[in-house]
Write an enzyme that holds these catalytic residues in place. Structure first.
Site, PDB file in Angstrom:
ATOM      1  N   HIS A   6       2.554  25.698  -7.178  1.00 27.07           N
ATOM      2  CA  HIS A   6       1.610  26.040  -6.895  1.00 27.07           C
ATOM      3  C   HIS A   6       0.704  26.829  -7.115  1.00 27.07           C
ATOM      4  CE1 HIS A   6       2.717  28.741  -3.032  1.00 27.07           C
ATOM      5  NE2 HIS A   6       1.601  28.192  -3.738  1.00 27.07           N
ATOM      6  N   HIS A  25      -1.601  32.715 -11.105  1.00 26.46           N
ATOM      7  CA  HIS A  25      -0.188  32.381 -11.563  1.00 26.46           C
ATOM      8  C   HIS A  25       0.062  31.483 -10.527  1.00 26.46           C
ATOM      9  CE1 HIS A  25       0.192  34.533  -7.835  1.00 26.46           C
ATOM     10  NE2 HIS A  25       1.018  34.581  -7.633  1.00 26.46           N
TER      11      HIS A  25
END
Length: 181
Positions: A36, A119
């Protein structure tokens, strides 16, 4: 309950990240089923605060965001803690992040004040053993041109992170659609 807001990663992009993990010379790979992109880490929250978070995001009106993962980097400086795939153009995500933060603050929720660096975590490291750091650096150099196809982030998820002996398990609690233009 430990909470965060995230953008789920589509299966085809998760598969590319998982392929990278197969040659990882050190560390503990992240669970590919839990890849995620964290939008806001909310930490431990009482149930009534979780409800306020949910209510503040139910009426969120924000555009869907195109995301392209590109390049590999490390958090942690001389003692790497995390290997991650970066985001090619983070500005649309930063705008979404700011909009979500404004909603949360209006609801009386104060998330931690950390610089937002979008990220996707690929692996985590405790202490690297002798010889692992040069192999890790070589792995990053060899994969420096990693690039996934772009995908459209169509929703934000409110996720409960349950810590356990084998790491965290993520349980989505709610999803908030983003507007496709």
């Amino acid at each position: 309950m430990r909470l965060f807001l995230s953008i789920p990663i589509p299966e085809e992009v998760a598969d590319l990240l998982e392929d990278l993990q197969t040659d990882l010379p050190a560390g503990r790979p992240a669970d590919p089923e839990q890849f995620h992109l964290t939008l806001v880490f909310l930490d431990e929250q009482r149930e009534e605060v979780a409800q306020a978070i949910h209510e503040s995001l139910e009426s969120l009106r924000a555009p869907a965001v195109e995301i392209r993962l590109r390049g590999l980097e490390l958090f942690g400086g001389r003692e790497p803690r995390t290997l991650y795939a970066g985001v090619a153009d983070p500005e649309p995500l930063r705008a979404l992040h700011a909009k979500v933060l404004a909603r949360l603050r209006a609801a009386g929720v104060a998330p931690e004040r950390r610089r937002f660096r979008p990220h996707v975590t690929i692996a985590r490291f405790n202490a690297l053993r002798r010889g692992e750091k040069p192999r890790l650096e070589r792995f990053i150099t060899e994969n420096a041109h990693f690039e996934a196809p772009p995908f459209l982030a169509r929703e934000i998820e409110l996720v409960h992170s349950v810590l356990g002996a084998r790491g965290a398990r993520h349980e989505p609690l709610a999803a908030y659609p983003l507007i496709e233009e």
